[in-house]
Design an enzyme around this catalytic site. Structure first.
Site, mmCIF file in Angstrom:
data_model
loop_
_atom_site.group_PDB
_atom_site.id
_atom_site.type_symbol
_atom_site.label_atom_id
_atom_site.label_comp_id
_atom_site.label_asym_id
_atom_site.label_seq_id
_atom_site.Cartn_x
_atom_site.Cartn_y
_atom_site.Cartn_z
ATOM 1 N N GLU A 275 -9.246 -9.440 3.386
ATOM 2 C CA GLU A 275 -9.525 -8.069 2.931
ATOM 3 C C GLU A 275 -10.869 -8.014 2.206
ATOM 4 O O GLU A 275 -11.106 -8.766 1.251
ATOM 5 C CB GLU A 275 -8.397 -7.586 2.003
ATOM 6 C CG GLU A 275 -8.673 -6.191 1.453
ATOM 7 C CD GLU A 275 -7.437 -5.436 0.998
ATOM 8 O OE1 GLU A 275 -6.316 -5.958 1.110
ATOM 9 O OE2 GLU A 275 -7.616 -4.290 0.519
ATOM 10 N N SER B 185 0.839 -1.208 0.000
ATOM 11 C CA SER B 185 0.000 0.000 0.000
ATOM 12 C C SER B 185 0.868 1.250 0.000
ATOM 13 O O SER B 185 0.400 2.336 -0.340
ATOM 14 C CB SER B 185 -0.913 0.002 1.239
ATOM 15 O OG SER B 185 -0.149 -0.221 2.412
ATOM 16 N N ASP C 91 5.188 -7.025 2.413
ATOM 17 C CA ASP C 91 4.551 -7.666 1.257
ATOM 18 C C ASP C 91 5.584 -8.101 0.240
ATOM 19 O O ASP C 91 6.533 -7.360 -0.061
ATOM 20 C CB ASP C 91 3.636 -6.642 0.555
ATOM 21 C CG ASP C 91 2.185 -6.773 0.947
ATOM 22 O OD1 ASP C 91 1.714 -7.914 1.118
ATOM 23 O OD2 ASP C 91 1.523 -5.730 1.064
HETATM 24 O O1 KIV Z 1 -0.542 -3.371 1.472
HETATM 25 C C1 KIV Z 1 -0.946 -3.382 2.659
HETATM 26 O O2 KIV Z 1 -0.676 -2.474 3.437
HETATM 27 C C2 KIV Z 1 -1.748 -4.528 3.068
HETATM 28 C C3 KIV Z 1 -2.429 -4.499 4.400
HETATM 29 C C4 KIV Z 1 -3.233 -3.297 4.658
HETATM 30 C C5 KIV Z 1 -3.188 -5.739 4.627
HETATM 31 O O3 KIV Z 1 -1.830 -5.475 2.349
#
Ligand code: KIV
Length: 256
Positions: A181, A45, A83
């Site tokens: 999600e 994100s 991630d």
């Molecule tokens: O990209 C992100 O920050 C996420 C979380 C909010 C679950 O995948």
């Protein structure tokens, strides 16, 4: 005390809810850690709320390594995760090589989006003793395939069953927790009750084992878009604007 994957799993056994937030830099990671947040997450994100991309599909391994290194410098007691970005785990060898790069940067666990279709990659990363968090429901790395929209998942029976089955497959593959999600709250609750590892919800109702938010959404530092399920608890953008305008005016008027 240092939080580990075992601490997080034990929280579900004790019925303790798990709070998780994103951080992409040193000061944010340090502040969240000082608040006792047990999971700090360098999510992709960051592509939208820090790098100005339209979605997470633009985030590269180089972006992730840079931001993981920054957050890791806070040396948090919290468990620090990251991630695996878009297209970085298409093959088993890519998944393992990229997981090793992010752990070398300081991540203590990795998250990958998907269920049965990425089980071989997940198992291979876990076989390298790198903990993995799953991610089911709306998968932001697939937003373009979804027509650019973030859809709620679990409304139709086929989706509902697939989510339940995928959660069990991910658990059996050895993931230590699963992000849900934009899953309909009843389905998210059903999944949370049907597996022994924690579910961490985002936009999936209150009955997950924990909740995760993008910190910028919670504190209002990305005021141009706030997901409808977030109720911001601060308006830092307004505070920044007030302070900056006041300082700028004092400079321009040459006042102290
Ligand atoms: O990209 C992100 O920050 C996420 C979380 C909010 C679950 O995948």
């Amino acid at each position: 005390m240092k939080i580990t994957v075992e601490t997080i799993r034990a929280m579900k056994s004790r019925g303790e809810k798990i709070a998780a937030l994103t951080a992409y830099d040193f000061p944010t990671a340090k502040l969240l850690d000082e608040c006792g947040v047990p999971i700090i997450f360098v999510g992709d994100s960051l592509g939208m709320v820090t790098l100005g991309y339209p979605d997470t599909t633009h985030v590269t391994m180089a972006d992730m390594e840079h931001h993981v290194r920054a957050a890791a410098r806070a040396k948090p007691n919290a468990l620090l995760g990251a991630d695996l970005p878009f297209k970085s785990y298409e093959t088993i060898s890519d998944a393992v090589a990229n997981a090793k790069k992010l752990t070398a940067a300081g991540a203590e666990f990795l998250k990958a989006e998907g269920g049965r279709e990425i089980l071989p990659q997940i198992k291979a990363v876990i076989a390298e003793k790198i903990p993995v968090m799953g991610h089911l429901g709306m998968l932001p790395q697939h937003v373009l395939e979804e027509g650019g929209k973030y859809h709620v998942k679990g409304k139709i029976e086929a989706e509902h069953q697939r989510l339940i089955d995928d959660a069990k497959l991910l658990q059996d593959a050895g993931v230590f927790a699963i992000v849900l999600e934009l899953v309909t709250p009843p389905v998210a609750e059903e999944i949370s009750k049907s597996i022994s590892i924690p579910t961490i919800g985002i936009g999936s109702g209150e009955n997950c084992d924990g909740q995760i938010l993008v910190t910028n959404d919670l504190i209002g530092t990305f005021p141009w878009f706030t997901p409808r399920f977030v109720k911001p608890l601060a308006n830092c953008a307004a505070e920044i604007k007030t302070a900056v305008t006041s300082w700028k005016n004092s400079v321009q008027q040459n006042r102290k």
